[in-house]
Design a protein around this motif. Structure first.
Motif, PDB file in Angstrom:
ATOM      1  N   GLY A   1     -11.292  42.177   8.552  1.00 12.16           N
ATOM      2  CA  GLY A   1     -11.222  43.222   9.557  1.00 12.16           C
ATOM      3  C   GLY A   1      -9.846  43.779   9.855  1.00 12.16           C
ATOM      4  N   THR A   2      -8.807  43.289   9.208  1.00 14.56           N
ATOM      5  CA  THR A   2      -7.465  43.797   9.473  1.00 14.56           C
ATOM      6  C   THR A   2      -7.278  45.176   8.847  1.00 14.56           C
ATOM      7  N   ALA A   3      -6.369  45.944   9.430  1.00 12.34           N
ATOM      8  CA  ALA A   3      -6.060  47.263   8.883  1.00 12.34           C
ATOM      9  C   ALA A   3      -4.706  47.265   8.181  1.00 12.34           C
ATOM     10  N   ASN A   4      -4.086  46.103   8.037  1.00 14.86           N
ATOM     11  CA  ASN A   4      -2.758  45.994   7.429  1.00 14.86           C
ATOM     12  C   ASN A   4      -2.837  45.843   5.915  1.00 14.86           C
ATOM     13  N   HIS A   5      -2.150  46.708   5.208  1.00 16.08           N
ATOM     14  CA  HIS A   5      -2.010  46.630   3.746  1.00 16.08           C
ATOM     15  C   HIS A   5      -3.364  46.518   3.036  1.00 16.08           C
ATOM     16  N   VAL A   6      -4.272  47.410   3.334  1.00 16.57           N
ATOM     17  CA  VAL A   6      -5.575  47.377   2.672  1.00 16.57           C
ATOM     18  C   VAL A   6      -5.548  48.261   1.435  1.00 16.57           C
ATOM     19  N   GLU A   7      -6.326  47.858   0.442  1.00 14.55           N
ATOM     20  CA  GLU A   7      -6.509  48.621  -0.779  1.00 14.55           C
ATOM     21  C   GLU A   7      -7.977  48.554  -1.164  1.00 14.55           C
ATOM     22  N   VAL A   8      -8.393  49.479  -2.009  1.00 13.63           N
ATOM     23  CA  VAL A   8      -9.771  49.499  -2.482  1.00 13.63           C
ATOM     24  C   VAL A   8      -9.806  48.828  -3.846  1.00 13.63           C
ATOM     25  N   TYR A   9     -10.677  47.835  -3.988  1.00 12.31           N
ATOM     26  CA  TYR A   9     -10.786  47.044  -5.208  1.00 12.31           C
ATOM     27  C   TYR A   9     -12.191  47.176  -5.787  1.00 12.31           C
ATOM     28  N   ARG A  10     -12.277  46.910  -7.075  1.00  8.94           N
ATOM     29  CA  ARG A  10     -13.588  46.741  -7.707  1.00  8.94           C
ATOM     30  C   ARG A  10     -13.852  45.254  -7.753  1.00  8.94           C
ATOM     31  N   ARG A  11     -14.942  44.846  -7.162  1.00  6.75           N
ATOM     32  CA  ARG A  11     -15.292  43.434  -7.112  1.00  6.75           C
ATOM     33  C   ARG A  11     -16.741  43.258  -7.558  1.00  6.75           C
ATOM     34  N   PRO A  12     -17.035  42.118  -8.130  1.00 10.38           N
ATOM     35  CA  PRO A  12     -18.415  41.862  -8.544  1.00 10.38           C
ATOM     36  C   PRO A  12     -19.319  41.615  -7.345  1.00 10.38           C
ATOM     37  N   CYS A  13     -20.516  42.093  -7.459  1.00  9.64           N
ATOM     38  CA  CYS A  13     -21.550  41.821  -6.464  1.00  9.64           C
ATOM     39  C   CYS A  13     -22.589  40.951  -7.170  1.00  9.64           C
ATOM     40  N   PRO A  14     -22.597  39.645  -6.907  1.00 12.80           N
ATOM     41  CA  PRO A  14     -23.439  38.730  -7.672  1.00 12.80           C
ATOM     42  C   PRO A  14     -24.929  39.029  -7.579  1.00 12.80           C
ATOM     43  N   SER A  15     -25.382  39.523  -6.441  1.00 15.03           N
ATOM     44  CA  SER A  15     -26.820  39.733  -6.314  1.00 15.03           C
ATOM     45  C   SER A  15     -27.317  40.825  -7.258  1.00 15.03           C
ATOM     46  N   PHE A  16     -26.479  41.822  -7.548  1.00 17.43           N
ATOM     47  CA  PHE A  16     -26.891  42.895  -8.447  1.00 17.43           C
ATOM     48  C   PHE A  16     -26.223  42.797  -9.814  1.00 17.43           C
ATOM     49  N   ARG A  17     -25.246  41.873  -9.953  1.00 20.84           N
ATOM     50  CA  ARG A  17     -24.450  41.731 -11.176  1.00 20.84           C
ATOM     51  C   ARG A  17     -23.817  43.071 -11.554  1.00 20.84           C
ATOM     52  N   LYS A  18     -23.298  43.761 -10.545  1.00 21.81           N
ATOM     53  CA  LYS A  18     -22.615  45.031 -10.743  1.00 21.81           C
ATOM     54  C   LYS A  18     -21.267  44.960 -10.051  1.00 21.81           C
ATOM     55  N   MET A  19     -20.434  45.921 -10.370  1.00 22.37           N
ATOM     56  CA  MET A  19     -19.151  46.038  -9.690  1.00 22.37           C
ATOM     57  C   MET A  19     -19.326  47.000  -8.517  1.00 22.37           C
ATOM     58  N   ARG A  20     -18.672  46.694  -7.417  1.00 22.44           N
ATOM     59  CA  ARG A  20     -18.717  47.533  -6.218  1.00 22.44           C
ATOM     60  C   ARG A  20     -17.300  47.827  -5.765  1.00 22.44           C
ATOM     61  N   TRP A  21     -17.114  48.983  -5.147  1.00 21.94           N
ATOM     62  CA  TRP A  21     -15.835  49.323  -4.543  1.00 21.94           C
ATOM     63  C   TRP A  21     -15.822  48.729  -3.149  1.00 21.94           C
ATOM     64  N   ILE A  22     -14.743  48.027  -2.811  1.00 23.74           N
ATOM     65  CA  ILE A  22     -14.658  47.360  -1.523  1.00 23.74           C
ATOM     66  C   ILE A  22     -13.209  47.384  -1.038  1.00 23.74           C
ATOM     67  N   VAL A  23     -13.046  47.533   0.276  1.00 23.82           N
ATOM     68  CA  VAL A  23     -11.723  47.573   0.882  1.00 23.82           C
ATOM     69  C   VAL A  23     -11.344  46.163   1.314  1.00 23.82           C
ATOM     70  N   LEU A  24     -10.197  45.690   0.832  1.00 21.21           N
ATOM     71  CA  LEU A  24      -9.723  44.350   1.158  1.00 21.21           C
ATOM     72  C   LEU A  24      -8.230  44.386   1.439  1.00 21.21           C
ATOM     73  N   CYS A  25      -7.785  43.501   2.308  1.00 20.73           N
ATOM     74  CA  CYS A  25      -6.345  43.311   2.462  1.00 20.73           C
ATOM     75  C   CYS A  25      -5.881  42.443   1.292  1.00 20.73           C
ATOM     76  N   ARG A  26      -4.594  42.393   1.094  1.00 21.78           N
ATOM     77  CA  ARG A  26      -4.065  41.652  -0.055  1.00 21.78           C
ATOM     78  C   ARG A  26      -4.399  40.166   0.028  1.00 21.78           C
ATOM     79  N   ARG A  27      -4.365  39.605   1.246  1.00 25.32           N
ATOM     80  CA  ARG A  27      -4.647  38.180   1.416  1.00 25.32           C
ATOM     81  C   ARG A  27      -6.083  37.860   1.007  1.00 25.32           C
TER      82      ARG A  27
END
Length: 179
Positions: free
Chosen positions: A138-164
């Motif tokens: 939930g932090t707004a500090n240093h966020v980037e959009v990443y492609r991450r796997p979604c195991p339930s669909f075995r697809k890649m999804r775009w998701i916003v994450l902080c570096r940590r």
């Protein structure tokens, strides 16, 4: 996009634009593919591994769905300033305007950058959907959009994450919660 896709689209455009000019076609293909050498340079600088086989091996596994025991390092984006279209394309097109023999090379580089930036609408949509906050903490500090796997669909999804949160190994496991 990966090397094969860039090679395919560059070759298709080269054959369609320059069917009887093999040097121009080869220049377009070179421009569409060889700009990715910056990925190799960044890989070497981050890992210290000078082997081409190590870089190709990393490229194969970096976007695969890791299993629970996968602890191989992932080095984030391997893009340099050469993949910034607003920095690279205007000077190149001005140069190609004066030197006609450079035009196929610049067309190939332009095609490469267009193909690399096709997912931008999806990236911005994920960012706005999240409100500019990390989907995990939930932090707004240093966020980037990443492609991450979604195991339930075995697809890649775009998701916003902080570096940590992006660096945590738990995020790659099968039993982690994905948005």
């Amino acid at each position: 996009m990966n090397l094969r896709e860039h090679l395919f689209w560059s070759t298709l455009l080269a054959v369609s634009l320059y069917p009887r000019r093999p040097f121009a076609a080869a220049s377009l293909i070179a421009g569409g593919v060889l700009i990715d050498l910056d990925h190799l340079v960044l890989y070497i600088s981050r890992t210290g591994d000078w082997s081409m086989s190590g870089a190709l091996h990393y490229n194969r596994y970096r976007n695969l769905f890791p299993d629970r025991h996968d602890n191989r390092p992932r080095y984030g984006s391997l893009r340099s300033w050469l993949h910034q279209p607003l920095l690279v394309l205007p000077p190149l097109w001005m140069l190609a305007y004066r030197r006609a023999w450079l035009q196929p090379l610049v067309i190939g580089i332009t095609l490469h950058l267009v193909l690399d930036h096709l997912p931008l609408p999806f990236i911005w949509a994920a960012y706005w959907r999240s409100g500019g906050r990390c989907a995990r903490c939930g932090t707004a500090n240093h966020v980037e959009v990443y492609r991450r796997p979604c195991p339930s669909f075995r697809k890649m999804r775009w998701i916003v994450l902080c570096r940590r949160c992006a660096d945590k190994r738990l995020w790659y496991t099968e039993n982690s919660a994905h948005v």
